[in-house]
Design a protein around this motif. Structure first.
Motif, PDB file in Angstrom:
ATOM      1  N   VAL A 254       0.923  -1.155   0.120  1.00 24.81           N
ATOM      2  CA  VAL A 254      -0.109   0.016   0.077  1.00 24.81           C
ATOM      3  C   VAL A 254       0.841   1.267  -0.140  1.00 24.81           C
ATOM      4  O   VAL A 254       0.448   2.351  -0.693  1.00 24.81           O
ATOM      5  CB  VAL A 254      -0.936  -0.085   1.051  1.00 24.81           C
ATOM      6  CG1 VAL A 254      -1.789   1.365   1.195  1.00 24.81           C
ATOM      7  CG2 VAL A 254      -1.846  -1.278   1.360  1.00 24.81           C
ATOM      8  N   PHE A 255       1.849   1.164   0.890  1.00 27.81           N
ATOM      9  CA  PHE A 255       2.864   2.329   0.958  1.00 27.81           C
ATOM     10  C   PHE A 255       3.443   2.572  -0.668  1.00 27.81           C
ATOM     11  O   PHE A 255       3.945   3.784  -1.034  1.00 27.81           O
ATOM     12  CB  PHE A 255       3.803   2.295   2.111  1.00 27.81           C
ATOM     13  CG  PHE A 255       4.645   3.490   2.171  1.00 27.81           C
ATOM     14  CD1 PHE A 255       4.242   4.516   3.000  1.00 27.81           C
ATOM     15  CD2 PHE A 255       5.853   3.673   1.559  1.00 27.81           C
ATOM     16  CE1 PHE A 255       4.943   5.590   3.093  1.00 27.81           C
ATOM     17  CE2 PHE A 255       6.613   4.837   2.018  1.00 27.81           C
ATOM     18  CZ  PHE A 255       6.262   5.859   2.567  1.00 27.81           C
ATOM     19  N   GLN A 256       3.923   1.420  -1.126  1.00 29.19           N
ATOM     20  CA  GLN A 256       4.388   1.629  -2.575  1.00 29.19           C
ATOM     21  C   GLN A 256       3.689   2.270  -3.400  1.00 29.19           C
ATOM     22  O   GLN A 256       3.874   2.964  -4.363  1.00 29.19           O
ATOM     23  CB  GLN A 256       4.959   0.280  -2.892  1.00 29.19           C
ATOM     24  CG  GLN A 256       5.569   0.104  -4.171  1.00 29.19           C
ATOM     25  CD  GLN A 256       6.085  -1.155  -4.580  1.00 29.19           C
ATOM     26  OE1 GLN A 256       5.408  -2.103  -4.345  1.00 29.19           O
ATOM     27  NE2 GLN A 256       7.355  -1.398  -5.305  1.00 29.19           N
ATOM     28  N   ALA A 257       2.310   1.801  -3.445  1.00 30.34           N
ATOM     29  CA  ALA A 257       1.299   2.485  -4.168  1.00 30.34           C
ATOM     30  C   ALA A 257       1.074   3.862  -4.066  1.00 30.34           C
ATOM     31  O   ALA A 257       0.809   4.719  -4.771  1.00 30.34           O
ATOM     32  CB  ALA A 257      -0.182   1.727  -4.493  1.00 30.34           C
ATOM     33  N   LEU A 258       1.063   4.218  -2.468  1.00 29.86           N
ATOM     34  CA  LEU A 258       0.876   5.601  -2.185  1.00 29.86           C
ATOM     35  C   LEU A 258       2.186   6.418  -2.852  1.00 29.86           C
ATOM     36  O   LEU A 258       1.893   7.428  -3.302  1.00 29.86           O
ATOM     37  CB  LEU A 258       0.955   5.692  -0.822  1.00 29.86           C
ATOM     38  CG  LEU A 258       0.990   7.006  -0.121  1.00 29.86           C
ATOM     39  CD1 LEU A 258      -0.439   7.436  -0.420  1.00 29.86           C
ATOM     40  CD2 LEU A 258       1.279   6.977   1.149  1.00 29.86           C
ATOM     41  N   LEU A 259       3.422   5.818  -2.698  1.00 34.23           N
ATOM     42  CA  LEU A 259       4.610   6.537  -3.188  1.00 34.23           C
ATOM     43  C   LEU A 259       4.288   6.945  -4.955  1.00 34.23           C
ATOM     44  O   LEU A 259       4.612   7.821  -5.329  1.00 34.23           O
ATOM     45  CB  LEU A 259       5.741   5.887  -2.977  1.00 34.23           C
ATOM     46  CG  LEU A 259       6.377   6.150  -1.605  1.00 34.23           C
ATOM     47  CD1 LEU A 259       7.581   5.163  -1.569  1.00 34.23           C
ATOM     48  CD2 LEU A 259       6.497   7.534  -1.121  1.00 34.23           C
ATOM     49  N   HIS A 260       3.759   5.763  -5.536  1.00 30.70           N
ATOM     50  CA  HIS A 260       3.745   5.800  -7.099  1.00 30.70           C
ATOM     51  C   HIS A 260       2.687   6.888  -7.352  1.00 30.70           C
ATOM     52  O   HIS A 260       3.065   7.763  -8.220  1.00 30.70           O
ATOM     53  CB  HIS A 260       3.102   4.704  -7.451  1.00 30.70           C
ATOM     54  CG  HIS A 260       2.903   4.513  -8.874  1.00 30.70           C
ATOM     55  ND1 HIS A 260       1.764   4.959  -9.641  1.00 30.70           N
ATOM     56  CD2 HIS A 260       3.721   3.835  -9.943  1.00 30.70           C
ATOM     57  CE1 HIS A 260       2.166   4.627 -10.939  1.00 30.70           C
ATOM     58  NE2 HIS A 260       3.329   3.963 -11.120  1.00 30.70           N
ATOM     59  N   PHE A 261       1.617   7.056  -6.405  1.00 31.70           N
ATOM     60  CA  PHE A 261       0.667   8.200  -6.787  1.00 31.70           C
ATOM     61  C   PHE A 261       1.298   9.602  -6.593  1.00 31.70           C
ATOM     62  O   PHE A 261       1.027  10.507  -7.504  1.00 31.70           O
ATOM     63  CB  PHE A 261      -0.649   8.027  -6.120  1.00 31.70           C
ATOM     64  CG  PHE A 261      -1.733   9.195  -6.354  1.00 31.70           C
ATOM     65  CD1 PHE A 261      -2.282   9.129  -7.273  1.00 31.70           C
ATOM     66  CD2 PHE A 261      -1.546  10.224  -5.239  1.00 31.70           C
ATOM     67  CE1 PHE A 261      -3.306  10.329  -7.525  1.00 31.70           C
ATOM     68  CE2 PHE A 261      -2.390  11.318  -5.416  1.00 31.70           C
ATOM     69  CZ  PHE A 261      -3.433  11.530  -6.515  1.00 31.70           C
ATOM     70  N   ILE A 262       1.998   9.675  -5.561  1.00 31.06           N
ATOM     71  CA  ILE A 262       2.621  10.883  -5.092  1.00 31.06           C
ATOM     72  C   ILE A 262       3.435  11.297  -6.046  1.00 31.06           C
ATOM     73  O   ILE A 262       3.664  12.627  -6.559  1.00 31.06           O
ATOM     74  CB  ILE A 262       3.359  10.933  -3.882  1.00 31.06           C
ATOM     75  CG1 ILE A 262       2.420  10.595  -2.641  1.00 31.06           C
ATOM     76  CG2 ILE A 262       4.362  12.137  -3.503  1.00 31.06           C
ATOM     77  CD1 ILE A 262       2.989  10.410  -1.334  1.00 31.06           C
ATOM     78  N   MET A 278      -7.131  -3.126  -2.890  1.00 31.57           N
ATOM     79  CA  MET A 278      -5.987  -1.860  -2.600  1.00 31.57           C
ATOM     80  C   MET A 278      -6.825  -0.415  -2.576  1.00 31.57           C
ATOM     81  O   MET A 278      -6.167   0.344  -1.787  1.00 31.57           O
ATOM     82  CB  MET A 278      -5.272  -1.838  -4.094  1.00 31.57           C
ATOM     83  CG  MET A 278      -4.160  -0.716  -4.053  1.00 31.57           C
ATOM     84  SD  MET A 278      -2.940  -0.852  -2.575  1.00 31.57           S
ATOM     85  CE  MET A 278      -1.875  -2.304  -3.129  1.00 31.57           C
ATOM     86  N   ALA A 279      -7.941  -0.271  -3.245  1.00 31.15           N
ATOM     87  CA  ALA A 279      -8.369   1.006  -3.048  1.00 31.15           C
ATOM     88  C   ALA A 279      -8.852   1.272  -1.721  1.00 31.15           C
ATOM     89  O   ALA A 279      -9.034   2.441  -1.104  1.00 31.15           O
ATOM     90  CB  ALA A 279      -9.668   0.961  -4.150  1.00 31.15           C
ATOM     91  N   GLN A 280      -9.576   0.091  -0.833  1.00 33.44           N
ATOM     92  CA  GLN A 280      -9.937   0.334   0.435  1.00 33.44           C
ATOM     93  C   GLN A 280      -8.518   0.962   1.266  1.00 33.44           C
ATOM     94  O   GLN A 280      -8.690   1.752   2.310  1.00 33.44           O
ATOM     95  CB  GLN A 280     -10.382  -0.992   1.002  1.00 33.44           C
ATOM     96  CG  GLN A 280     -11.728  -1.362   0.392  1.00 33.44           C
ATOM     97  CD  GLN A 280     -12.113  -2.640   0.848  1.00 33.44           C
ATOM     98  OE1 GLN A 280     -11.423  -3.530   1.545  1.00 33.44           O
ATOM     99  NE2 GLN A 280     -13.544  -2.879   0.664  1.00 33.44           N
ATOM    100  N   HIS A 281      -7.624   0.287   1.024  1.00 30.56           N
ATOM    101  CA  HIS A 281      -6.304   0.605   1.894  1.00 30.56           C
ATOM    102  C   HIS A 281      -5.956   2.017   1.620  1.00 30.56           C
ATOM    103  O   HIS A 281      -5.380   2.778   2.419  1.00 30.56           O
ATOM    104  CB  HIS A 281      -5.094  -0.268   1.975  1.00 30.56           C
ATOM    105  CG  HIS A 281      -5.466  -1.789   2.727  1.00 30.56           C
ATOM    106  ND1 HIS A 281      -5.573  -2.062   3.762  1.00 30.56           N
ATOM    107  CD2 HIS A 281      -5.759  -2.985   1.819  1.00 30.56           C
ATOM    108  CE1 HIS A 281      -5.777  -3.308   4.031  1.00 30.56           C
ATOM    109  NE2 HIS A 281      -5.999  -3.959   2.980  1.00 30.56           N
TER     110      HIS A 281
END
Length: 369
Positions: A254-262, A278-281
């Motif tokens: 989830v943190f990896q996906a968060l960084l990808h979006f940022i 993933m969308a829930q988290h």
């Protein structure tokens, strides 16, 4: 050398000449029709090559129909739903000649918006389908039947929107322009460069230990995108002075996906079946880090994936974090007594009752009324 000079002079004369443009302008008429298939799971077994037709609708002086094949239009497409739009007949006052038309077919979410990944457009009639000598547009492999369970459809109902644009007339207009420089400007690609920066870790100056997995990032990028990261990394906190920040309330993926979006302002590619979880988290993470655009993206994804497996968790998230659109989508899904009965028989309902008792009371009051 002589040939090179001559070529350069010719190019210069061409760049400085006056120009004219011929533009073909089309007069069009567009109409839409929504085919609703209630109990679509029960249409399976009709047989390959057998279709159910919609009611006729008129666009551009012609009558049209949608042909729905629950078991595919031909052998080899049995795992797919085939959908075609065919030129039924001329409407009153119309003619019988071939039609110049563009057809778009879209699977709709329960709120009526299009699912972009299941939207297809064509302007070329096909040689198969229900035409029987008439023109038809469509796809033998429109949507794989097994993917329907991931779309968050409600009440065993499938809706397909058809947009038909008929070209009624084409005329030509000519315009003249004086010499002007032509500069080809490429589309913005900042997101691509920042994504490469994240992958390469060049200049990374802060590490995040997420449950034992370490991610490198750039303080300035994180702080620019998130007011929470700004406070943590440049404010008067302990993270300002450390090169490693511990994150214990999030999974590494989830943190990896968060960084990808940022860094890229987009979600990473993933299968539809993984998107809901993933969308829930990510929705919780986006709320925690004040990433409002990511919150809206995740809320929209979850609204499209509401089903018996996700509704309880999504409803609890919506209540705790104040996501009104997601809450409404869940409530609408549970307005079906069959869906509500399925939820109440699950362990998720017991957890929901304990964690959000007032929400359950409100939900039951709406459904009963």
């Amino acid at each position: 050398m002589g040939n090179t000079s001559s070529s350069s002079s010719a190019a210069a004369r061409l760049d400085g000449c006056s120009k004219s443009t011929i533009v073909a302008v089309q007069d069009t008429e567009t109409g839409s029709h929504v085919l609703t298939v209630r109990g679509f799971s029960r249409t399976k077994g009709l047989g390959v090559g057998k279709c159910i037709c919609s009611g006729a609708f008129t666009v551009g002086g012609h009558s049209w129909c949608i042909a729905y094949y629950p078991d595919g239009e031909r052998p080899g497409s049995g795992d797919w739903i085939s959908v075609f739009v065919f030129h039924h007949q001329p409407a009153a006052g119309g003619t019988s000649q071939d039609v110049n038309a563009r057809v778009q077919l879209s699977v709709l979410r329960p709120n009526g918006t299009r699912l972009q990944e299941y939207t297809k457009t064509t302007q070329s009639p096909v040689a198969f389908g229900p035409a029987s000598g008439r023109q038809s547009w469509g796809w033998c492999r429109f949507i794989r039947r097994g993917e329907l369970k991931f779309l968050g459809l409600r009440g065993d109902t499938l809706q397909i929107r058809c947009d038909v644009t008929v070209v009624k007339d084409t005329r030509v207009e000519t315009t003249a322009t004086s010499p002007s420089p032509a500069v080809a400007v490429p589309p913005p690609d900042l997101h691509r460069h920042l994504g490469h920066l994240l992958e390469s870790k060049v200049g990374a100056d802060v590490a995040f230990d997420v449950r034992g997995e370490v991610f490198m990032a750039h303080r300035a990028v994180l702080a620019t995108r998130s007011s929470v990261f700004m406070a943590e990394l440049f404010g008067d906190t302990k993270e300002k002075a450390t090169s490693c920040v511990h994150v214990d309330d999030m999974y590494p993926s989830v943190f990896q996906a968060l960084l990808h979006f940022i860094y890229t302002d987009s979600l990473p590619n993933m299968r539809p079946g993984d998107m809901a979880v993933m969308a829930q988290h990510l929705l919780v993470a986006a709320d925690n880090y004040d990433l409002k655009r990511l919150m809206l993206i995740c809320e929209d994804k979850l609204c499209a994936f509401v089903d018996e497996k996700t509704v309880a968790t999504s409803l609890a998230l919506a209540e705790v974090h104040g996501f009104t659109s997601l809450k409404e989508a869940c409530v609408q899904f549970l307005m079906s007594r069959e869906n509500l009965k399925s939820l109440m028989a699950s362990s998720d309902f017991v957890h929901l009752t304990r964690s959000c008792p007032s929400l359950v009371k409100e939900l039951l009051a709406k459904v009963v009324s």
